[in-house]
Write a protein that holds these residues in place. Sequence first.
Motif, PDB file in Angstrom:
ATOM      1  N   GLN A   1       3.353  -7.908 -14.440  1.00  0.00           N
ATOM      2  CA  GLN A   1       3.490  -7.377 -13.083  1.00  0.00           C
ATOM      3  C   GLN A   1       2.858  -5.989 -12.967  1.00  0.00           C
ATOM      4  O   GLN A   1       2.218  -5.669 -11.966  1.00  0.00           O
ATOM      5  CB  GLN A   1       4.968  -7.330 -12.673  1.00  0.00           C
ATOM      6  N   GLU A   2       3.035  -5.174 -13.991  1.00  0.00           N
ATOM      7  CA  GLU A   2       2.407  -3.851 -13.983  1.00  0.00           C
ATOM      8  C   GLU A   2       0.886  -3.986 -13.977  1.00  0.00           C
ATOM      9  O   GLU A   2       0.183  -3.246 -13.289  1.00  0.00           O
ATOM     10  CB  GLU A   2       2.864  -3.032 -15.185  1.00  0.00           C
ATOM     11  N   ALA A   3       0.364  -4.962 -14.734  1.00  0.00           N
ATOM     12  CA  ALA A   3      -1.084  -5.205 -14.743  1.00  0.00           C
ATOM     13  C   ALA A   3      -1.570  -5.625 -13.366  1.00  0.00           C
ATOM     14  O   ALA A   3      -2.628  -5.175 -12.910  1.00  0.00           O
ATOM     15  CB  ALA A   3      -1.431  -6.262 -15.790  1.00  0.00           C
ATOM     16  N   ASN A   4      -0.804  -6.472 -12.687  1.00  0.00           N
ATOM     17  CA  ASN A   4      -1.158  -6.858 -11.310  1.00  0.00           C
ATOM     18  C   ASN A   4      -1.246  -5.628 -10.408  1.00  0.00           C
ATOM     19  O   ASN A   4      -2.192  -5.473  -9.637  1.00  0.00           O
ATOM     20  CB  ASN A   4      -0.126  -7.826 -10.731  1.00  0.00           C
ATOM     21  N   ALA A   5      -0.240  -4.778 -10.502  1.00  0.00           N
ATOM     22  CA  ALA A   5      -0.205  -3.581  -9.654  1.00  0.00           C
ATOM     23  C   ALA A   5      -1.370  -2.640  -9.973  1.00  0.00           C
ATOM     24  O   ALA A   5      -2.038  -2.142  -9.063  1.00  0.00           O
ATOM     25  CB  ALA A   5       1.129  -2.853  -9.834  1.00  0.00           C
ATOM     26  N   LYS A   6      -1.624  -2.411 -11.253  1.00  0.00           N
ATOM     27  CA  LYS A   6      -2.736  -1.525 -11.636  1.00  0.00           C
ATOM     28  C   LYS A   6      -4.068  -2.087 -11.153  1.00  0.00           C
ATOM     29  O   LYS A   6      -4.930  -1.348 -10.697  1.00  0.00           O
ATOM     30  CB  LYS A   6      -2.776  -1.327 -13.150  1.00  0.00           C
TER      31      LYS A   6
END
Length: 91
Positions: A8-13
Amino acid sequence: MHVQLVAQEANAKARLGESGLHTLLESGKEILEHLPYPDRPDNHFKVDPAKWDRQSKLHLQMIAGELDQELRQRFPNEDLVAEFEDALRAL
């Protein structure tokens, strides 16, 4: 659970165009290597290790696409921008 948060953090970044995406994706892959293969990878609460690299590629393509748009707006007649676009299409 931790690997889902990394995803999810990768999606946001990727959506925000932030740096550090490659390092984050590699850390997620490393976490998956230490976990047992899920008994039901189709369960959306589990991360299928076989799909991690494909998801990583999608994140990087998202960033590259946004960069391509920005470059076309700022430098519409530059040959290097056209070469970059060609390289993206090849992915």
